[in-house]
Scaffold this motif. Structure first.
Motif, PDB file in Angstrom:
ATOM      1  N   VAL A  59      11.771  19.094 -26.100  1.00 29.94           N
ATOM      2  CA  VAL A  59      13.207  19.328 -25.904  1.00 29.94           C
ATOM      3  C   VAL A  59      13.852  18.161 -25.175  1.00 29.94           C
ATOM      4  N   VAL A  60      13.179  17.674 -24.145  1.00 29.48           N
ATOM      5  CA  VAL A  60      13.725  16.546 -23.372  1.00 29.48           C
ATOM      6  C   VAL A  60      13.720  15.277 -24.210  1.00 29.48           C
ATOM      7  N   GLN A  61      12.642  15.052 -24.938  1.00 30.31           N
ATOM      8  CA  GLN A  61      12.551  13.858 -25.775  1.00 30.31           C
ATOM      9  C   GLN A  61      13.667  13.827 -26.817  1.00 30.31           C
ATOM     10  N   SER A  62      13.940  14.981 -27.409  1.00 26.45           N
ATOM     11  CA  SER A  62      15.012  15.074 -28.405  1.00 26.45           C
ATOM     12  C   SER A  62      16.362  14.765 -27.787  1.00 26.45           C
ATOM     13  N   TRP A  63      16.583  15.262 -26.581  1.00 22.85           N
ATOM     14  CA  TRP A  63      17.859  14.996 -25.898  1.00 22.85           C
ATOM     15  C   TRP A  63      17.991  13.512 -25.570  1.00 22.85           C
ATOM     16  N   ILE A  64      16.920  12.917 -25.096  1.00 17.74           N
ATOM     17  CA  ILE A  64      16.956  11.492 -24.732  1.00 17.74           C
ATOM     18  C   ILE A  64      17.336  10.633 -25.934  1.00 17.74           C
ATOM     19  N   THR A  65      16.733  10.903 -27.075  1.00 20.66           N
ATOM     20  CA  THR A  65      16.996  10.077 -28.259  1.00 20.66           C
ATOM     21  C   THR A  65      18.416  10.239 -28.784  1.00 20.66           C
ATOM     22  N   SER A  66      19.106  11.280 -28.353  1.00 18.55           N
ATOM     23  CA  SER A  66      20.486  11.493 -28.805  1.00 18.55           C
ATOM     24  C   SER A  66      21.512  10.863 -27.866  1.00 18.55           C
ATOM     25  N   GLN A  67      21.037  10.303 -26.742  1.00 14.49           N
ATOM     26  CA  GLN A  67      21.939   9.682 -25.760  1.00 14.49           C
ATOM     27  C   GLN A  67      21.917   8.166 -25.899  1.00 14.49           C
ATOM     28  N   PHE A  68      22.988   7.527 -25.413  1.00 13.38           N
ATOM     29  CA  PHE A  68      23.014   6.070 -25.366  1.00 13.38           C
ATOM     30  C   PHE A  68      22.154   5.588 -24.208  1.00 13.38           C
ATOM     31  N   GLN A  69      21.352   4.575 -24.466  1.00 11.13           N
ATOM     32  CA  GLN A  69      20.451   4.063 -23.441  1.00 11.13           C
ATOM     33  C   GLN A  69      21.212   3.615 -22.203  1.00 11.13           C
ATOM     34  N   SER A  70      22.399   3.041 -22.411  1.00  9.90           N
ATOM     35  CA  SER A  70      23.190   2.585 -21.262  1.00  9.90           C
ATOM     36  C   SER A  70      23.580   3.757 -20.362  1.00  9.90           C
ATOM     37  N   ASP A  71      23.826   4.940 -20.963  1.00 15.48           N
ATOM     38  CA  ASP A  71      24.124   6.119 -20.155  1.00 15.48           C
ATOM     39  C   ASP A  71      22.874   6.590 -19.416  1.00 15.48           C
TER      40      ASP A  71
END
Length: 807
Positions: free
Chosen positions: A669-681
Motif C-alpha cells: 500500500v505504501v509503495q503504491s502511494w509513493i510511486t503516485s507522488q512526485f519525488q520532489s514532494d
C-alpha cells in the motif's frame, strides 16, 4: 477438589429447576460460593442491579466471577454499570479485577483529579482500554499525585501511543518511556507501533545511547548507525533482554540486520558462537538459524528456553545438540524423567526420535506435572497436542505393538479419565476408539475434551457423541465441546442446539483454536435463527472480529449502533471491503455525535478498529485532527483512499509517526502511494523516500551523497518479490547533501507562488517557497528544486519578464 465448569452448570441447573433455591440477591450469590461460575449469564441480568452492586463488594464473590466464562463476567459488570453509567462512578463501582469488562466508550472524558487517577491506576486494563484514558493519567500533575511516572502500573503504561501522548510535553513523555523499562512479571507489554513511537521521541536526544534507561524492546528499532562503536557491546547486552517476536511481518527483515550488526560488534566471523557471544546475544538467540545453534556453545540451550516459540529447523538443531550428548544433560543413555523436567519448555518442540530415548514410565511421570505447568502458563492446546502426539508416537515405535481392533489396554472409566496424563496409555488410536464407549463420552464429555488434544482422537469423541444423540445434541453438552468443536463438520453443527448466549460464547472461545469461516457462519446463523436472538454487544464480544467477518454483509447490517458502541473494539481487519464499509458506517452512527469538519481524537480512538472501511472524507478530516496515526492503522485504510492523499495529507495524518513511513516503504500500500507522488514532494518529508514520479521537466542535477554509516545494510522485501537496499536495523536515514542546477522552459501563461505545505495544480507554473528551497513547476506538473539563492534569482527574473510582457 474444585468443581469443573460443566459440573457447576449442572448443579446450578438442578437447583434452579427444583425451585428450592432462588438466585435473586447478593446473599444468594454469597451462599453459592464456587458454584457462581455455573450461573448462566441471563440470570445475572435478571437480578436487581443494586443487588449485583452489593455482591460486588464481597471479594469472594468477585473471585468466583473472575473464574467464570467471559460472558458471565460481562453480564455482572453490565449490571453494575446500569446503577450509574457516569464514567467516574463506573470505575468507582466496578471491582478492580473486572475492569477489563468495562466498555471502551465509558473510558474517556475523565477529570484529572487525585481520586480518579488513583482509581484508574489500581485497576486491571486491556491495552485498548488504557489507550483511551492515558492522556489523563500520564500528564505531569497526575503522575505527581502518584509520586512519579514510575508508580504507574504496567497495566496503565501499556496505553502509551503516539495518539495518547500527543498533547503531553516531551520531557514528561521521556519519563513515561523510561517508566516502561520493566522486566519479568512487571514487564509492560508493548506492540511494535508503540515502540517505534517511543524511539521517534528520544532518537535525537543526547542520552539516546544510554541504553539501560529505556525498554529493551524499544532498542529493536534503534538506528544502529547512530550507536557508537565503542558502545555496541553495551547496546547488544541490553537488546538481549528484548522480545524479538514483537516484530511485525512488515518489519521482520530488521532481525537479520540486528544479527549481522551483532556479529560485527562481537567479532563473530563464522557460525561458531562462544559462551560469551551467547551471553551478550541473550534473546537474540531465539532468531538464530539452525547452523548457528548446532555449532554454538551448549549454553545456548538455556537461552532457547526463554523463547516464545521455535521453528521446526531450530527445534531440529536443539534435538541434534541434545542427542549428540555434549551438553550439561549428558548422553541419551543417562536420561530419565528428571532430564525432561530440567529441559523445561524445550520438549514442546522435540520429535518422537528424541522421546524414544526415555522409558514409557519416565515419560508418564514427566507428563503428570508438565501438562499442568503448561496449562498454568497458558501454553496453547495446539503446542501441547503436538508434544503429546510425538510422545505417543515414540511409545508406538518402542513397543512395536501390532494393530488390534478390540480393547486390550483396558476400558476407559471415570478413574482413567481423571488421571492427569489421560489418554497417555492409549497411544494407539485404535485402542482409544475400542476402549471408549459412547456412554462414557456422554457422561464425561467435558473431562475428556479438556485432556484430549489430538485432532484424530477428538474426532473419535465426536463420533461417539453422535452415537448417543442421533437427532439433536443438547445445549449443556454443546457448551463443553471445547476443542472437539473445531473438528466438527457442517453436518455435526446441524445437530447442535444453540439457543443461548452462553452456548454461542463457549463455542467461540479462541483458546480452542480458530474457526473455519464457513463453520463460524453456520454456528452464528444457527444462534440468530432463534426468535429474540440478535447481534447485541454481548454477542459481538463473544463472537469477536474474525468470526464476525464470516457473516454476510446484510446480516452485519442488522447490528445496531448502540450494540457496536457498547461492545469492545473488534479486529475486523480480515473483513472484505463491503463488510468493512458496512461496519464503519455503523461506527459512524455509534460514535460520531454531530457533523463536524474534523473528527475529535477521542472519536478516532473509538473508531480506529473500523477504519478499514472509512470514507475518503473521513480520512481527510483526520488530517487536521492531530491523531498521530500509526503505520499499522494507516496501511489498513482502503488502498484507493490512500492513493488520493497528498504528501502533506500523509505528513499531517502520521504526525510523530512519519519517520516510520521509511521502514514501510516496501509494504504494498505504501509503495503504491509513493510511486503516485512526485519525488520532489516526497523529498520535502525528509525521510529519504524514493520511487516517486520525476515529471516532465528537463533537468540536470549533480547529486553528492555522503552517508555516515558503520552498520550493515539489510534488504527489505519488495512487494514484487525483488529487494530494495535498506539502512541497517531501523529507519536509518542516509545523510545526503544535494545540489541541483536546472534549466526550465515555461510554457504556461500563469505563474503562482505558494507555501511549501500546499499542492501545486496542473496547468500552472508554480514557484514553491520554503525556508530552504524553491520549486518551479511546468504545466506538466514537474517540480524542480534549487537552493535558496539561485531560486530567488529565478523568481526575480520571472517577475521582470512578466512585467515586460504586460508592458
Amino acid at each position: 477438589m474444585g468443581w469443573s465448569e460443566g459440573q457447576t452448570k449442572a448443579i446450578i441447573q438442578s437447583l434452579m429447576s427444583s425451585g428450592l433455591f432462588q438466585i435473586n440477591s447478593s446473599s444468594s450469590l454469597l451462599t453459592l460460593g464456587t458454584l457462581i461460575m455455573g450461573i448462566p449469564s441471563r440470570v445475572f441480568l435478571s437480578i436487581s442491579s443494586s443487588e449485583i452492586l452489593t455482591a460486588s463488594k464481597y471479594s469472594s464473590v468477585v473471585g468466583h466471577i473472575k473464574s467464570a466464562p467471559n460472558v458471565v463476567q460481562q453480564s455482572f459488570v453490565t449490571q453494575i454499570i446500569s446503577v450509574n453509567n457516569n464514567n467516574e462512578m463506573v470505575i468507582q463501582n466496578v471491582p478492580d479485577e473486572l475492569a477489563t469488562e468495562i466498555p471502551p466508550v465509558l473510558l474517556q472524558g475523565f477529570t484529572v483529579s487525585s481520586s480518579v487517577v488513583a482509581t484508574l491506576n489500581k485497576k486491571t486494563w486491556k491495552k485498548q482500554q488504557a489507550e483511551l484514558f492515558f492522556n489523563v493519567i500520564a500528564v505531569e500533575n497526575a503522575t505527581a499525585d502518584l509520586g512519579t511516572p514510575d508508580n504507574l502500573t504496567s497495566s496503565v503504561l501499556q496505553g502509551f501511543t503516539c495518539t495518547s501522548v500527543r498533547t503531553i510535553p516531551k520531557v514528561q513523555i521521556k519519563k513515561l518511556i523510561r517508566a516502561c523499562r520493566r522486566r519479568d512479571q512487571s514487564k509492560v507489554v508493548l506492540e511494535e507501533t508503540q515502540l517505534t513511537c517511543m524511539y521517534n521521541y528520544i532518537k535525537g536526544d543526547s542520552d539516546a545511547a544510554s541504553f539501560e534507561l529505556y525498554p529493551p524492546d524499544m532498542l529493536l528499532y534503534y538506528n544502529y548507525s547512530l550507536v557508537p562503536q565503542s558502545s555496541c557491546r553495551s547496546y547488544f547486552e541490553q537488546l538481549g533482554n528484548a522480545d524479538f517476536s514483537v516484530f511485525s511481518s512488515t518489519l521482520s527483515y530488521k532481525r537479520t540486520a540486528l544479527f549481522e550488526n551483532a556479529k560485527s560488534c562481537l567479532g563473530v566471523t563464522n557460525t561458531s558462537l562462544t559462551r560469551d557471544n551467547i551471553s551478550v546475544l541473550g534473546n537474540m538467540c531465539c532468531v538464530l538459524d539452525k547452523s548457528y545453534i548446532v555449532n554454538a556453545d551448549p549454553s545456548i540451550l538455556e537461552k532457547l528456553k526463554t523463547c516464545s516459540d521455535l521453528s521446526d529447523a531450530q527445534a531440529a538443531a536443539v534435538q541434534s545438540l541434545l542427542i549428540g550428548g555434549n551438553t550439561s544433560y549428558g548422553a541419551p543413555s543417562t536420561w530419565n524423567d528428571n532430564t525432561l523436567i530440567n529441559l523445561e519448555p524445550l520438549p514442546l518442540y522435540l520429535t518422537s526420535a528424541f522421546f524414544e530415548n526415555f522409558s514409557k514410565k519416565a515419560k508418564q511421570t514427566f507428563l503428570k506435572n508438565f501438562l499442568n505447568v503448561l496449562k498454568r502458563d497458558g501454553v496453547s492446546r495446539q503446542k501441547r497436542g503436538k508434544m503429546t502426539a510425538e510422545i505417543r508416537n515414540s511409545n508406538r515405535v518402542r513397543s512395536k505393538r501390532a494393530t488390534v481392533t478390540e480393547c486390550t489396554v483396558g476400558l476407559i472409566t471415570h478413574v482413567t479419565i481423571s488421571d492427569d496424563t489421560f489418554p497417555f496409555s492409549y497411544d494407539d488410536i485404535n485402542q482409544f476408539n475400542s476402549c471408549l464407549t459412547a456412554a462414557m463420552v456422554k457422561d464425561n464429555l467435558e473431562a475428556i475434551t479438556q485432556k484430549v488434544d489430538q485432532q484424530d482422537y477428538l474426532q473419535i469423541v465426536l463420533s461417539k457423541l453422535r452415537q448417543v444423540y442421533t437427532s439433536t445434541i443438547p445445549e449443556d453438552q454443546v457448551q463443553v465441546l471445547g476443542p472437539a468443536s473445531r473438528v466438527a463438520t457442517l453436518s455435526d453443527i446441524s445437530l447442535w442446539n444453540i439457543t443461548q448466549l452462553d452456548t454461542l460464547a463457549a463455542l467461540m472461545v479462541s483458546a480452542n483454536g480458530a474457526w473455519d469461516p464457513s463453520l463460524a457462519k453456520a454456528i452464528i446463523s444457527k444462534y440468530l435463527s432463534v426468535k429474540g436472538n440478535s447481534l447485541g454487544s454481548a454477542e459481538l464480544n463473544a463472537i469477536g472480529g474474525p468470526n464476525l467477518c464470516s457473516l454476510d454483509v446484510d446480516v452485519l447490517g442488522n447490528i445496531s449502533s448502540q450494540s457496536l458502541k457498547d461492545a469492545n473494539a473488534l479486529d475486523v481487519s480480515n473483513c472484505t471491503t463491503d463488510k468493512s464499509e458496512k461496519l464503519f458506517n455503523i461506527s459512524i452512527q455509534a460514535f460520531v455525535t454531530s457533523r463536524l469538519s474534523t473528527i475529535p481524537v477521542s472519536t478516532y480512538q473509538l473508531q480506529k478498529a473500523y477504519i478499514g472501511g472509512a470514507t475518503a472524507d473521513y480520512v481527510k478530516s483526520l488530517v487536521i485532527s492531530n491523531v498521530n496515526m500509526d503505520l499499522a492503522t494507516f496501511t489498513g485504510i482502503n488502498r484507493s483512499i490512500i492513493q488520493g492523499l497528498t504528501v502533506d495529507d500523509v505528513k499531517n495524518l502520521l504526525g510523530t509517526n512519519l519517520p516510520d513511513l521509511k521502514a514501510y516503504e516496501n509494504q504494498p500500500v505504501v509503495q503504491s502511494w509513493i510511486t503516485s507522488q512526485f519525488q520532489s514532494d516526497l523529498n520535502r518529508l525528509g525521510i529519504d523516500l524514493s520511487g516517486g514520479k520525476a515529471g516532465n521537466a528537463t533537468s540536470t542535477s549533480n547529486t553528492t551523497s555522503s552517508s555516515a554509516s558503520n552498520a550493515t545494510t539489510t534488504t527489505a522485501p519488495a512487494s514484487n518479490g525483488s529487494a530494495t537496499a535498506m539502512p541497517a536495523v531501523t529507519t536509518s536515514t542516509t545523510n545526503t547533501s544535494t545540489t541541483s542546477t536546472t534549466t526550465s522552459t515555461t510554457t504556461s501563461t500563469t505563474t503562482s507562488t505558494t507555501a511549501s505545505t500546499k499542492t501545486t495544480t496542473a496547468s500552472t507554473t508554480a514557484t514553491t517557497k520554503s525556508s530552504t528551497t524553491v520549486s518551479t513547476t511546468k504545466s506538466a506538473g514537474a517540480r524542480i528544486q534549487a537552493d535558496v539563492g539561485f531560486s530567488l534569482l529565478v523568481l526575480i527574473a520571472l517577475l521582470i519578464s512578466s512585467q515586460q510582457n504586460i508592458m
